[in-house]
Design a protein around this motif. Structure first.
Motif, PDB file in Angstrom:
ATOM      1  N   THR A   1      -1.724   0.573  13.397  1.00  0.00           N
ATOM      2  CA  THR A   1      -2.193   1.922  12.714  1.00  0.00           C
ATOM      3  C   THR A   1      -3.582   2.325  13.199  1.00  0.00           C
ATOM      4  OG1 THR A   1      -0.740   1.295  11.037  1.00  0.00           O
ATOM      5  CG2 THR A   1      -2.366   2.847  10.619  1.00  0.00           C
TER       6      THR A   1
ATOM      7  N   GLY B   1       0.754  -1.269  -0.004  1.00  0.00           N
ATOM      8  CA  GLY B   1      -0.029   0.095   0.034  1.00  0.00           C
ATOM      9  C   GLY B   1       0.747   1.213   0.073  1.00  0.00           C
TER      10      GLY B   1
ATOM     11  N   LYS C   1      -0.599  10.770  -3.537  1.00  0.00           N
ATOM     12  CA  LYS C   1      -1.613  10.704  -2.787  1.00  0.00           C
ATOM     13  C   LYS C   1      -1.961  11.546  -1.523  1.00  0.00           C
ATOM     14  CE  LYS C   1      -3.643   6.456  -2.304  1.00  0.00           C
ATOM     15  NZ  LYS C   1      -3.452   5.076  -1.996  1.00  0.00           N
TER      16      LYS C   1
ATOM     17  N   GLN D   1      -3.825  12.885   7.806  1.00  0.00           N
ATOM     18  CA  GLN D   1      -3.780  13.035   6.385  1.00  0.00           C
ATOM     19  C   GLN D   1      -2.277  12.849   5.758  1.00  0.00           C
ATOM     20  OE1 GLN D   1      -6.776  12.910   5.055  1.00  0.00           O
ATOM     21  NE2 GLN D   1      -7.441  13.204   6.877  1.00  0.00           N
ATOM     22  N   VAL D   2      -2.066  11.822   5.324  1.00  0.00           N
ATOM     23  CA  VAL D   2      -0.588  11.436   4.811  1.00  0.00           C
ATOM     24  C   VAL D   2      -0.474  11.621   3.179  1.00  0.00           C
ATOM     25  CG1 VAL D   2       1.379   9.463   4.625  1.00  0.00           C
ATOM     26  CG2 VAL D   2      -0.579   9.307   6.362  1.00  0.00           C
TER      27      VAL D   2
ATOM     28  N   ILE E   1       1.377   3.670   2.416  1.00  0.00           N
ATOM     29  CA  ILE E   1       2.263   3.921   3.399  1.00  0.00           C
ATOM     30  C   ILE E   1       3.413   2.790   3.720  1.00  0.00           C
ATOM     31  CG2 ILE E   1       2.243   4.379   6.031  1.00  0.00           C
ATOM     32  CD1 ILE E   1      -0.333   5.844   5.546  1.00  0.00           C
ATOM     33  N   GLY E   2       2.452   1.484   3.591  1.00  0.00           N
ATOM     34  CA  GLY E   2       3.462   0.337   4.055  1.00  0.00           C
ATOM     35  C   GLY E   2       4.556   0.231   2.935  1.00  0.00           C
TER      36      GLY E   2
ATOM     37  N   HIS F   1     -10.068  -0.422   2.295  1.00  0.00           N
ATOM     38  CA  HIS F   1     -10.759   1.058   2.317  1.00  0.00           C
ATOM     39  C   HIS F   1     -11.950   1.166   1.582  1.00  0.00           C
ATOM     40  CE1 HIS F   1      -6.544   2.513   3.712  1.00  0.00           C
ATOM     41  NE2 HIS F   1      -7.501   2.886   4.519  1.00  0.00           N
TER      42      HIS F   1
HETATM   43  N1  LIG Z   1      -3.204   7.304   3.851  1.00  0.00           N
HETATM   44  C1  LIG Z   1      -3.815   8.257   4.968  1.00  0.00           C
HETATM   45  O1  LIG Z   1      -3.844   9.340   4.782  1.00  0.00           O
HETATM   46  C2  LIG Z   1      -4.148   7.540   6.276  1.00  0.00           C
HETATM   47  C3  LIG Z   1      -4.728   8.307   7.190  1.00  0.00           C
HETATM   48  C4  LIG Z   1      -5.053   7.738   8.444  1.00  0.00           C
HETATM   49  C5  LIG Z   1      -5.069   6.510   8.574  1.00  0.00           C
HETATM   50  N2  LIG Z   1      -4.482   5.808   7.584  1.00  0.00           N
HETATM   51  C6  LIG Z   1      -4.452   4.167   7.615  1.00  0.00           C
HETATM   52  O2  LIG Z   1      -3.152   3.880   7.530  1.00  0.00           O
HETATM   53  C7  LIG Z   1      -3.045   2.510   6.837  1.00  0.00           C
HETATM   54  C8  LIG Z   1      -2.468   2.353   5.582  1.00  0.00           C
HETATM   55  O3  LIG Z   1      -3.159   3.171   4.729  1.00  0.00           O
HETATM   56  P1  LIG Z   1      -2.813   3.272   3.094  1.00  0.00           P
HETATM   57  O4  LIG Z   1      -3.109   4.941   2.717  1.00  0.00           O
HETATM   58  O5  LIG Z   1      -1.377   2.942   2.929  1.00  0.00           O
HETATM   59  O6  LIG Z   1      -3.629   2.421   2.293  1.00  0.00           O
HETATM   60  P2  LIG Z   1      -3.573   1.644   1.109  1.00  0.00           P
HETATM   61  O7  LIG Z   1      -2.681   2.434   0.132  1.00  0.00           O
HETATM   62  O8  LIG Z   1      -5.214   1.721   0.652  1.00  0.00           O
HETATM   63  O9  LIG Z   1      -3.025   0.238   1.301  1.00  0.00           O
HETATM   64  C9  LIG Z   1      -3.805  -0.835   1.884  1.00  0.00           C
HETATM   65  C10 LIG Z   1      -3.172  -1.958   2.067  1.00  0.00           C
HETATM   66  O10 LIG Z   1      -3.942  -2.844   2.554  1.00  0.00           O
HETATM   67  C11 LIG Z   1      -3.819  -4.177   1.934  1.00  0.00           C
HETATM   68  N3  LIG Z   1      -5.151  -4.643   1.944  1.00  0.00           N
HETATM   69  C12 LIG Z   1      -6.493  -4.266   1.955  1.00  0.00           C
HETATM   70  N4  LIG Z   1      -7.347  -5.105   2.116  1.00  0.00           N
HETATM   71  C13 LIG Z   1      -6.748  -6.339   2.369  1.00  0.00           C
HETATM   72  C14 LIG Z   1      -7.127  -7.766   2.611  1.00  0.00           C
HETATM   73  N5  LIG Z   1      -8.236  -8.161   2.635  1.00  0.00           N
HETATM   74  N6  LIG Z   1      -5.901  -8.551   2.882  1.00  0.00           N
HETATM   75  C15 LIG Z   1      -4.542  -8.165   3.005  1.00  0.00           C
HETATM   76  N7  LIG Z   1      -4.076  -6.975   2.697  1.00  0.00           N
HETATM   77  C16 LIG Z   1      -5.106  -5.976   2.380  1.00  0.00           C
HETATM   78  C17 LIG Z   1      -3.758  -3.404   0.460  1.00  0.00           C
HETATM   79  O11 LIG Z   1      -3.292  -4.869  -0.414  1.00  0.00           O
HETATM   80  P3  LIG Z   1      -3.472  -4.512  -1.921  1.00  0.00           P
HETATM   81  O12 LIG Z   1      -2.177  -3.941  -2.446  1.00  0.00           O
HETATM   82  O13 LIG Z   1      -3.476  -5.954  -2.371  1.00  0.00           O
HETATM   83  O14 LIG Z   1      -4.585  -3.671  -2.318  1.00  0.00           O
HETATM   84  C18 LIG Z   1      -2.643  -2.384   0.751  1.00  0.00           C
HETATM   85  O15 LIG Z   1      -1.385  -3.022   0.802  1.00  0.00           O
HETATM   86  C19 LIG Z   1      -4.670   2.057   6.941  1.00  0.00           C
HETATM   87  O16 LIG Z   1      -4.735   1.503   8.240  1.00  0.00           O
HETATM   88  C20 LIG Z   1      -5.343   3.278   6.850  1.00  0.00           C
HETATM   89  O17 LIG Z   1      -6.386   3.272   7.251  1.00  0.00           O
HETATM   90  C21 LIG Z   1      -4.193   6.146   6.525  1.00  0.00           C
END
Ligand SMILES: NC(=O)c1ccc[n+]([C@@H]2O[C@H](COP(=O)([O-])OP(=O)(O)OC[C@H]3O[C@@H](n4cnc5c(N)ncnc54)[C@H](OP(=O)(O)O)[C@@H]3O)[C@@H](O)[C@H]2O)c1
Length: 298
Positions: free
Chosen positions: A108, A10, A165, A159-160, A12-13, A75
């Protein structure tokens, strides 16, 4: 350390695994698809096949690691509450194999689950109950595994952003493009905190290495960016008018985003900076990243 990273494919990951590798750690990334596994291999990350809904795959990944960073989340906001409960089960499963060890688990969460109207939220503020704010399930699960003796800490994200993004702002851009206007609610003075992607990834590594039990960290650089400024930046980027929506009209205009978009949720990271020696000042701010955002390129 060999670190099991869920969500390694993802936004952040994938930044976290690069931060870990740069610091001399090994990353074992969770992948649920062939495409995800390939992207991890291309990035120099070992692959662990599994799924958030397959709790045994989470337990086996955690069992073969020296620490766990959990960032995976589904998400699909049409099933938000169910996805938050799935995250509760995932955190409990990851924690269950770390009981009785000093191997850290980083969970997280979001700064938005702490409601402190009129003042900055701090790391000491307790989240709302998950019955009111579904995403609190992640922190409730962290507390459950902490009570079993796991070295679990929580990273609350705002917000990251980078140029590709920008958290929920990415969805606001898509909505503004669809509707032909960039909107805010009321006077638009309500604020969202923000952090650059690379600063957030650095914080996760520091939190992992610190191994504090029960710590809550705020990955916050900018304490509160007014929604009016965000709407203005989207208006500039898309060349669409910027308009105010009354609270009554917000749900109709914003759909599921209406739950978040009128909220004032400024947050501090003073304690986090002191505890971890983290200084989130080296990257661009949210508005500067928005002004160069790839989403606005023709
Ligand atoms: N981005 C922000 O600004 C923000 C703000 C607050 C909190 N967060 C939290 O930070 C964390 C990371 O966010 P992000 O922005 O990096 O999200 P993201 O880009 O949508 O990435 C989500 C990750 O979760 C994986 N995933 C989703 N469903 C899954 C499943 N059923 N089994 C295994 N893996 C699964 C995705 O895998 P695939 O690649 O296979 O889809 C992807 O690696 C989340 O907990 C999010 O809610 C983010």
């Amino acid at each position: 350390m060999r670190v099991f990273v869920t969500g390694a494919t993802g936004f952040i990951g994938s930044a976290i695994v690069q931060e870990l590798i740069s610091a001399g750690h090994q990353a074992l990334g969770l992948a649920r698809s062939d495409a995800g596994a390939k992207s991890l291999i291309d990035a120099g990350v070992q692959v662990h096949r599994g799924d958030l809904e397959d709790l045994e795959s989470l337990r086996s990944g955690a069992a073969m690691s020296d620490g766990v960073i959990h960032t995976a989340f589904n998400h699909d906001f049409s099933k938000y509450a169910a996805n938050c409960e799935a995250d509760r089960r995932a955190v409990e499963a990851l924690g269950s194999v770390l009981v009785g060890s000093d191997r850290p688990l980083i969970v997280t969460s979001g700064t938005g689950i702490v409601a402190t109207p009129g003042r900055l939220a701090t790391e000491d503020d307790a989240p709302a109950s998950s019955s009111a704010v579904p995403r609190s399930a992640s922190e409730e699960a962290a507390d459950t595994v902490a009570a079993r003796g796991v070295r679990v800490s929580v990273v609350r994200l705002p917000q990251v952003h980078d140029r590709v993004k920008q958290g929920l702002v990415t969805y606001l851009i898509a909505l503004a493009r669809e509707k032909g206007v960039s909107a805010f609610v009321g006077d638009g003075l309500n604020r969202w905190p923000a952090v650059h992607l690379l600063d957030a990834a650095h914080l996760y590594r520091l939190a992992l290495e610190k191994r504090l039990a029960g710590a809550r960290y705020h990955a916050v650089d900018e304490e509160g960016v007014p929604l009016r400024e965000i709407a203005d930046a989207i208006g500039r980027g898309l060349k669409v008018p910027v308009v105010a929506k009354s609270r009554d009209k917000a749900a109709g205009h914003f759909g599921w985003l209406g739950f978040f978009v009128g909220v004032d949720s400024p947050a501090s990271s003073a304690q986090t900076q002191e505890r971890l020696g983290w200084r989130p000042t080296t990257q661009l701010g949210l508005i500067a990243d928005l002004d160069g955002a790839s989403a606005f390129e023709a």
